[in-house]
Structure formats: C-alpha cells, structure tokens
Design a protein around this motif. Structure first.
Motif, mmCIF file in Angstrom:
data_model
loop_
_atom_site.group_PDB
_atom_site.id
_atom_site.type_symbol
_atom_site.label_atom_id
_atom_site.label_comp_id
_atom_site.label_asym_id
_atom_site.label_seq_id
_atom_site.Cartn_x
_atom_site.Cartn_y
_atom_site.Cartn_z
ATOM 1 N N LEU A 74 0.843 -1.188 0.000
ATOM 2 C CA LEU A 74 0.000 0.000 0.000
ATOM 3 C C LEU A 74 0.878 1.237 0.000
ATOM 4 C CD1 LEU A 74 -2.783 -0.917 2.552
ATOM 5 C CD2 LEU A 74 -2.931 -0.829 0.077
ATOM 6 N N PRO A 75 0.361 2.354 -0.473
ATOM 7 C CA PRO A 75 1.159 3.581 -0.440
ATOM 8 C C PRO A 75 1.411 3.991 1.006
ATOM 9 C CG PRO A 75 -1.100 4.064 -1.035
ATOM 10 C CD PRO A 75 -0.983 2.573 -0.990
ATOM 11 N N THR A 76 2.616 4.484 1.275
ATOM 12 C CA THR A 76 2.877 4.877 2.661
ATOM 13 C C THR A 76 2.316 6.255 2.879
ATOM 14 O OG1 THR A 76 5.012 5.620 1.858
ATOM 15 C CG2 THR A 76 4.959 3.523 3.020
ATOM 16 N N ASN A 77 1.460 6.381 3.850
ATOM 17 C CA ASN A 77 1.027 7.712 4.257
ATOM 18 C C ASN A 77 0.849 7.635 5.766
ATOM 19 O OD1 ASN A 77 -1.866 7.412 5.081
ATOM 20 N ND2 ASN A 77 -2.024 6.604 3.014
ATOM 21 N N GLY B 71 10.003 -2.780 -11.086
ATOM 22 C CA GLY B 71 11.255 -2.228 -11.598
ATOM 23 C C GLY B 71 11.126 -0.976 -12.442
ATOM 24 N N CYS B 72 10.018 -0.839 -13.151
ATOM 25 C CA CYS B 72 9.923 0.271 -14.107
ATOM 26 C C CYS B 72 9.443 1.533 -13.411
ATOM 27 C CB CYS B 72 8.969 -0.108 -15.241
ATOM 28 S SG CYS B 72 9.583 -1.485 -16.221
ATOM 29 N N GLU B 73 10.387 2.373 -13.054
ATOM 30 C CA GLU B 73 10.076 3.527 -12.215
ATOM 31 C C GLU B 73 9.200 4.555 -12.882
ATOM 32 O OE1 GLU B 73 14.381 2.970 -10.108
ATOM 33 O OE2 GLU B 73 14.038 4.723 -11.389
ATOM 34 N N SER B 74 9.310 4.659 -14.215
ATOM 35 C CA SER B 74 8.571 5.723 -14.893
ATOM 36 C C SER B 74 7.276 5.236 -15.525
ATOM 37 C CB SER B 74 9.442 6.323 -16.005
ATOM 38 O OG SER B 74 10.715 6.628 -15.510
ATOM 39 N N LEU B 75 6.914 4.001 -15.230
ATOM 40 C CA LEU B 75 5.781 3.399 -15.926
ATOM 41 C C LEU B 75 4.487 4.142 -15.665
ATOM 42 C CD1 LEU B 75 5.386 0.912 -17.760
ATOM 43 C CD2 LEU B 75 4.594 -0.310 -15.737
ATOM 44 N N ARG B 76 3.798 4.481 -16.753
ATOM 45 C CA ARG B 76 2.509 5.158 -16.587
ATOM 46 C C ARG B 76 1.364 4.316 -17.131
ATOM 47 N NH1 ARG B 76 1.501 9.480 -19.353
ATOM 48 N NH2 ARG B 76 3.174 9.320 -20.858
ATOM 49 N N LYS C 251 1.914 0.479 -6.518
ATOM 50 C CA LYS C 251 2.477 0.963 -7.783
ATOM 51 C C LYS C 251 1.381 1.500 -8.697
ATOM 52 C CE LYS C 251 5.404 1.177 -11.296
ATOM 53 N NZ LYS C 251 6.451 2.213 -11.317
ATOM 54 N N LEU C 252 0.223 0.863 -8.631
ATOM 55 C CA LEU C 252 -0.861 1.224 -9.541
ATOM 56 C C LEU C 252 -1.310 2.670 -9.322
ATOM 57 C CD1 LEU C 252 -2.913 -2.096 -9.429
ATOM 58 C CD2 LEU C 252 -1.263 -1.358 -11.137
ATOM 59 N N GLU C 253 -1.124 3.189 -8.123
ATOM 60 C CA GLU C 253 -1.498 4.582 -7.880
ATOM 61 C C GLU C 253 -0.512 5.565 -8.480
ATOM 62 O OE1 GLU C 253 -2.356 6.008 -4.048
ATOM 63 O OE2 GLU C 253 -4.054 4.647 -3.742
ATOM 64 N N LYS D 121 -11.842 -9.048 -18.680
ATOM 65 C CA LYS D 121 -11.055 -7.836 -18.904
ATOM 66 C C LYS D 121 -11.062 -6.986 -17.650
ATOM 67 C CE LYS D 121 -12.263 -7.873 -23.744
ATOM 68 N NZ LYS D 121 -13.255 -7.522 -24.742
ATOM 69 N N LEU D 122 -9.941 -6.370 -17.411
ATOM 70 C CA LEU D 122 -9.780 -5.588 -16.194
ATOM 71 C C LEU D 122 -9.127 -4.266 -16.568
ATOM 72 C CD1 LEU D 122 -9.619 -5.514 -13.076
ATOM 73 C CD2 LEU D 122 -7.466 -6.769 -13.269
ATOM 74 N N TYR D 123 -9.697 -3.190 -16.074
ATOM 75 C CA TYR D 123 -9.113 -1.873 -16.345
ATOM 76 C C TYR D 123 -9.029 -1.143 -15.021
ATOM 77 C CZ TYR D 123 -8.364 2.634 -18.737
ATOM 78 O OH TYR D 123 -7.852 3.834 -19.187
ATOM 79 N N ILE D 124 -7.815 -0.836 -14.630
ATOM 80 C CA ILE D 124 -7.586 -0.185 -13.342
ATOM 81 C C ILE D 124 -6.939 1.173 -13.589
ATOM 82 C CG2 ILE D 124 -6.392 -0.349 -11.128
ATOM 83 C CD1 ILE D 124 -6.285 -3.370 -11.534
#
Lengths: 213, 586
Positions: free
Chosen positions: A9-12, B480-485, B505-507, B556-559
C-alpha cells in the motif's frame, strides 16, 4: 528460498504500519532464487532475484508468495488456453483472435440516428458498412484455408486481382487461363465479378471466391 | 527565505513569470512551492492535459483552474483501437462540454482522443465558446457531419479542425458550405477520415481559396485526383497536404497540371493520402520530394520497385509510414537514400494471412537501423525475428525512444535458434536508455520482464501480448519500471499475486489494462476494497462476475487512479469494485 511480498500500500501517515492481519507473515527480503515456469518453450533455470536492492515500504502484508515450488507456478486461475498456442488462436468463432494483429481496423457501428429526415444512406460505401472491418474472406476453390484481405485499400479489380495473385501464388498467365473471380452478395447469392462496376461489387459483397474455369 | 521577500512581489509579477512556464510538470511543481504560489498559479493556468477523463471530474478541474483556455482529454484505453473495448464502454465528453460551457466562456481549444462526441456536443461547443479556435478529434466517434456543420457555421475564429482517424457519420460534403463566405481564418483542416463518396468540391475550393493562412489540408478519399491541381493552385503556401484518391486513367494533361501544381508548392514538407494509387501519377510529386520530411504511404499498395523509385527522390525524409510491400530490398534502398530518418512505421498488407505474402523480414529493419543513426521511433510488423537482429538494432540505435515490434504470429521464437526473444528485447532496453514506449511480441518468458524491470527506467508505456510464464514477469515490470505510466496486457498468464503485491504501484500509474489473463474476481474485489484511489473496473460481456466463484478469472480488467471516485456512466457489462466490495451495477 522464498520470495515474500506483501500487498504494497502507499505509505502515508495514516496507514497502519506493521498491521497484523489474518495473513500476516514475516517479510524476509532475502535473496530469492526463483525457478522459471514451464511455460511455452522456456527452460527451467534457477535465477537469482535480488530483492535487497529494492526499497520495500512498510506494507500491509496480505500475501505470502512462495515461488520455489513448481506447483505454485501454475496459477490455479490460469486459463486453460493460455499455455497452448493453438487453442488460443481459435477464439472468436474460429475467425481468429480479436484485435490481433494490432492493426486499426475500421469499426463501423450501425447508425442509430436518422438525421433531419435524411436517411442513413450508404454514406460510407468505400468502407464495408455492415461489417466491423473492411476485411473480407477470400477462398480459393480447392484450398481449405480461407484468407482475408482489406478491401479498403483497393480501388479497382486490377488492384484486387494482383493482390489475390500474390496471396495465392498464382501467375498472371495461370490466373487469366484458369480462374474466375466470384463473390457472394448480401442476399447470399453467388455472382461472377465480371462486368460489375467496382463500387457495386464492394457495396454488395460479403465474401470472395476464386473458382476454376 | 524570509517572508517579507516573498511578499514583495506583487501577484501580477509572479503571474507574468509563470506565463513563461508552459509544461504541465513545471506548472505542477510551481504550484507546490507554497500556498500563495498555488493560488496565483491556478488562476493563470491556461492549458490543461487530462490523460484519463475519469481520473478527475469536470467540476474539480473548473474549481481549481477557473481560467482555462485549452483542454486536452483522453477517454478509452488504447486497446480500444483493436476492438478490445466493447461499444458503450464510456468516454463521453458531453458532461465536460456542458460544465465548461458555463465555466469557460473563453475556451479556445479542445483536443480529444478516443472519446465519444455527439452532434449535441459539437452544437454546444459552437454555441458556447465565442473565441473557439482549435478542435482536434483524434480517434473519436459518435458524431456526424451535421455536428461539423454547426461548428463551421458558428466558429468565426476557428483555426484548426482535425478529425484524424475518427469514426464520423458522413452524410455528404455539404457541411463544408456552412463556413460563411466571410470566414477566412482556417489554418489546418484534416477531414481525411470522412467516408462518403460525396464532397462539395466547389465549397472546398472556395474555402481553400479564401483562407490564405491555410498550412495543413488533408482531404478525404472522395476528392478525385483531377481536382488536386485546382486545390493546390489556390493554396501554394501549404506545408502539409493529404491527397484524396490518387488514381485515375493516365491523361497527360491531368498529369502535367498536377506536376505544375506541386512544383509551385515551395513550402510543402509533408504528404499523405494516396488512396488507390496509380503508379504513373507518382512522378507528379517529384518536384516537392527533395524537401519532404514526412511521407505517409500507408494506403499505397504498389510494389517495392515503384516505392523505391519514389523514395530515392526524398533525401530529407524524417518520417515514413509505408506498407510491407516495400520489402527488405526497399528498406535497404531507403536506408541508403534517407539518412535523416527518425521515424519508420511498416504496416502489414496481409495481417491475417498465415503465410508471408511479401519478402519482408527482420533484415529490412536491421538495414535501416544500421544506416540511419537518427532513428528514434519504430513500429514494425513482420513475421520473423531473431535475437541477433534485435541486439544489432539495440547496439546501433541507442537513441530509440519508441520501439514497437509486432511479430504477427503469437509466440514466434527466434527463427535461427528457436529460443525465446528475451535476450533480444533485453538488449533493446539495456542499450536504449531513453526508451519511453515498448511493445513486445514473439516467444517471451519471464526473463524478458526481468530485463525490462532492471533496465527500462525511463519506460512510460509497455504493451504485452502472449508473453511470460508466471506472475513473476508482471512483478518484475511493476516493481522495476520507475517511470511506468501505462501498462496494457493481453493473453498472458499473469494472475493475482503480482498485482496484489504491487498494488501501491498502480497509484503511481495512469492505468493498467489486462485482458484474457488470470486475474481472479476475488483479487479484483480485494484491490477495489483496499485501494480507494483506484477505480478497479471489470469488463465482462458474458454476465455478472459474481455469478461465478471468486476464483474465476475476469475477462477484462481496467484499473486507473482517480480522485473522482467510481464513475456512474458505466454500461451493464462494466462493474466497479469499490470499498464495500459490493457490485455497482449501473
């Protein structure tokens, strides 16, 4: 050796740190070796996975992930067709995969509106109005496998014929001598594509067949 | 920093300084310096880019930025281009237009991508924004030429009307005559996607003649070849021209007036269109070829020798779109003629055929990469590939920023060694340090994802199909992919584990698409429950996912991340997993 990961989870400031939920386990960020999966063509090699270089935020640990047992590689939710290439290809009623290859097919939806009393009109007749794409099936008599061509790139029978010749490896001579172009129209009738204007042909055709004289 | 120094600048001065800062990232940074800068910045932000129209609501945007003049919105996920997103999914722009009509009377520019636009929207735009200048509808749908007529009739200051790739109900070319005779501001018109056979040629010619600032004109297929000379004659200042049909029976007078018209276009740098090409007419464009920087031949179904003849006249070419009729030999010729090439796209002429219909292999791409040092962007469809070819490409083109390879048959191995293509793509991400976009294909194990996670630090968008063996693959990418959008995945054996382990990461990303994978309904519910700032949407046309066990995979999943909460305009086949983990059915 095991790879342990938690639900990250994001740390906050408000998230509970070190929460001990029902699935709590110790997070050991150890050097894990993970066996690669059986998969389609991959060989089983042990690889090192360096967990320590990754900064792991304090997380809510919801998931324990062991990857050293081959059984765990098979996700119980794995689709039964995901590892077999041949069955995966025959989705979509044997018409091929949806959306593959990823070419932008012209999508035509049935028009819902009648604008200002004007009929829908076959306005877009250089695209195949009723079907979802401009690709039509082509079969050659005697050949079990149907092909598909994009009619929207052709503007004449010459252009279409030369593409079909290439597709089915027929020489020009052989084509003139032995083949005729036939098509099935929307009513289901089979017609010869001779003496028919190109536009009429493209508007009414459903699929094409090369028949032998 | 002392408080009194900060207060000594009047707001107007700061505003003036901020007006030099155009990029969104910089503006966002400025707004976070302190409260007063946040306030000043928000009142003077003129341009907004919203990469996902559901990430924020119109009201929230308007509340924060009251004086916007230009907005760009994107709707459907990218895989909608390939029919993977069912009709009716969403992406409606009307709520945005309706709110902005009241809040931004001085709105000048609207740019939309993959959104549903109706005639009602277009009429509302025409009515509400007195100084409206730019309308770009990229891959949009839902409107007809009647809506365009409303825009033409009302927007006296319209500069740009670009309908590229949109699905328009074309009721004939009469909409063009709705531009009043007094209207002269047009700079850019792209109506190439219009499909009707009818077009009002006289209205078009008059429009072109009186708009002396016209720089871009892309015609649709209905405009016949013999009209081009007349049109170009009225607009010799054009920089970017798209022909209509470029085929007809060869007539020498038509040819010579065509060639003459092209020669007088000294500013022409970009050509496109070329439907139904008759090769004999191609030499008419030779006078402009030496200055051409961009050429779109993706509708040109002529054979390699004719293509090569044309390309040899274009030494300044930077951008080429072409069908695979060009073949390896043609690409080899291209690589010796066009040293400045930066972008190459090779499309398949027979994508559904099982056997190759042309002699185009990995060699064509390799020869271009070896000879064109400035190459940055590649989109290539072919039927075979090898690791050694990919390594060669990677080593010779370290400046690649976009690399999209589609090997037509899924899971095709290296044709020389029969191994997976992991090492080849690994070389791409290792050597091309500025790679921002990557599409994978061919036989790939989890190993390729390990390389991607390790090396692709600037990667922003990744497309994956028929690849990987286990959740470890997905985990490598997400961790691993820090810039992934943006991540879009189809038909891969990725399931719950990697997704749940990398939920945070998804956020940090715009969106994740997964279809025909192995993510269970239970995992979707859990994710939706635990991550309130994500919208987790399950798309399933076969029925409600809760009619099956939780362990069943979703279709199908869209997040996507959102500050607007779950949306309410979903069709019956889309379900949002939210906090109470109860289904939201619209």
């Amino acid at each position: 050796m095991e790879l342990h990961l938690g639900l990250a989870l994001p740390t906050n400031p408000f998230s509970p740190i070190g929460y001990e939920g029902p699935f709590y386990t110790n997070v050991n960020t150890s050097n894990g070796s993970c066996s690669s999966g059986g998969g389609a063509g991959g060989s089983k090699k042990r690889r090192g996975f360096d967990e320590e270089t990754r900064v792991v935020p304090k997380t809510l640990r919801l998931l324990l992930w062991k990857t050293d047992q081959p059984d765990d590689e098979d996700d119980p939710n794995d689709l039964d067709n995901s590892s077999s290439s041949s069955s995966a290809i025959l989705k979509n009623d044997g018409e091929g995969l949806v959306g593959w290859p990823p070419v932008k097919a012209w999508r035509k939806k049935p028009r819902r509106h009648v604008h200002n009393g004007r009929g829908r009109g076959r306005a877009n007749n250089n695209r195949m109005a009723a079907s979802k794409s401009t690709y039509v099936k082509v079969k050659m008599e005697g050949n079990a496998i149907a092909r598909k061509i994009d009619l929207s790139v052709h503007g004449s029978f010459e252009s279409l014929s030369s593409t079909l010749m290439r597709m089915f490896n027929i020489t020009e001579e052989h084509w003139q001598k032995s083949f005729k172009l036939a098509y099935q129209d929307r009513e289901g009738d089979w017609l010869l594509a001779e003496n028919v204007p190109w536009r009429t042909f493209t508007r009414s055709l459903k699929c094409i067949k090369l028949i032998r004289r | 920093m002392q408080k009194k120094v900060a207060c000594s600048f009047p707001d107007e001065v700061l505003e003036h300084v901020f007006s030099f800062i155009q990029s969104d990232k910089d503006r966002n940074a400025v707004s976070m310096v302190c409260k007063s800068w946040y306030e000043i910045e928000r009142w003077c932000r003129r341009k907004i880019f919203i990469g996902n129209c559901y990430a924020v609501s119109p009201r929230m945007v308007i509340r924060r930025f009251p004086k916007v003049r230009s907005i760009e919105l994107k709707g459907k996920p990218h895989f909608a281009d390939f029919n993977l997103v069912p009709d009716g999914w969403g992406g409606y722009v009307l709520p945005w237009i309706a709110e902005m009509a009241g809040a931004y009377p001085w709105l000048e520019e609207i740019r939309l991508k993959r959104m549903v636009v109706t005639d009602e929207c277009l009429e509302l735009i025409a009515k509400s924004f007195k100084n409206f200048k730019v309308l770009v509808l990229f891959s949009c749908e839902g409107f007809s030429t009647d809506g365009l007529a409303a825009i033409a009739a009302s927007c006296m200051n319209l500069r740009e009307l670009d309908l590229r790739d949109s699905d328009v109900d074309d009721l004939g070319g009469h909409w063009l005559s709705h531009f009043p005779e007094t209207y002269t501001s047009l700079v850019s018109l792209n109506s190439s996607c219009l499909g009707s056979d009818e077009v009002s040629l006289s209205a078009l010619e008059r429009l072109v003649g009186r708009c002396t600032n016209l720089r871009t004109l892309r015609l649709n297929r209905a405009v016949p070849l013999d009209k081009i000379a007349n049109i170009l004659g009225r607009a010799p200042q054009l920089v970017d021209f798209g022909t209509g049909t470029y085929g007809a029976d060869l007539q020498s007078d038509v040819f010579s007036s065509l060639a003459g018209a092209f020669s007088s276009c000294k500013e022409l740098r970009s050509l496109s269109g070329f439907w139904d090409v008759v090769p004999a007419y191609l030499p008419a464009i030779y006078p402009v070829c030496s200055r051409l920087t961009s050429l779109n031949l993706s509708y040109v179904t002529i054979q390699s020798p004719d293509l090569v003849k044309l390309l040899r006249h274009c030494p300044s070419l930077q951008r080429l779109l072409v069908l695979d009729y060009i073949e390896d030999s043609g690409l080899e010729a291209l690589s010796s003629s066009c040293k400045d090439l930066q972008e190459l796209r090779v499309f398949p002429s027979d994508p559904f055929g099982e056997e190759p219909n042309v002699s185009l292999t990995e060699q064509g791409l390799v020869s271009v990469c070896l000879a064109c040092p400035k190459l940055q962007s590649v989109l290539y469809f072919c039927r075979r590939m090898s690791n050694v070819a990919l390594v060669t490409i990677a080593q010779n083109c370290p400046n690649l920023t976009r690399f999209r390879l589609c090997i037509i048959e899924p899971r095709t191995a290296d044709f020389l060694t029969l191994e997976p293509l992991d090492v080849g793509f690994g070389a791409i991400v290792e050597h091309c340090k500025d790679l921002r976009r990557l599409s994978l294909s061919g036989l790939l194990t989890d190993r390729v994802f390990e390389y991607i996670g390790r090396y692709a630090k600037k990667l922003e968008m990744l497309s994956v199909a028929f690849a990987g063996e286990s959740d470890l693959g997905l985990h490598h990418v997400l961790s691993g992919c820090e810039s992934l959008r943006k991540l879009e995945i189809r038909d891969c054996p990725f399931g719950d584990k990697a997704l749940l382990a990398n939920a945070a990461k998804l956020e940090t990303m715009r969106s994740l698409w997964m279809s025909s994978c192995a993510v269970s309904f239970g995992a979707c519910k859990l994710l939706g429950q635990k991550m309130p700032r994500l919208n987790v949407e399950v798309i399933d046309e076969s029925g409600p996912p809760d009619s099956r066990p939780d362990s069943c995979p979703v279709d199908k999943l869209y997040i996507y991340r959102s500050v607007a909460g779950p949306r309410f305009d979903m069709p019956p086949f889309v379900w949002t997993m939210d906090e109470d983990s109860a289904l939201q059915v619209s």
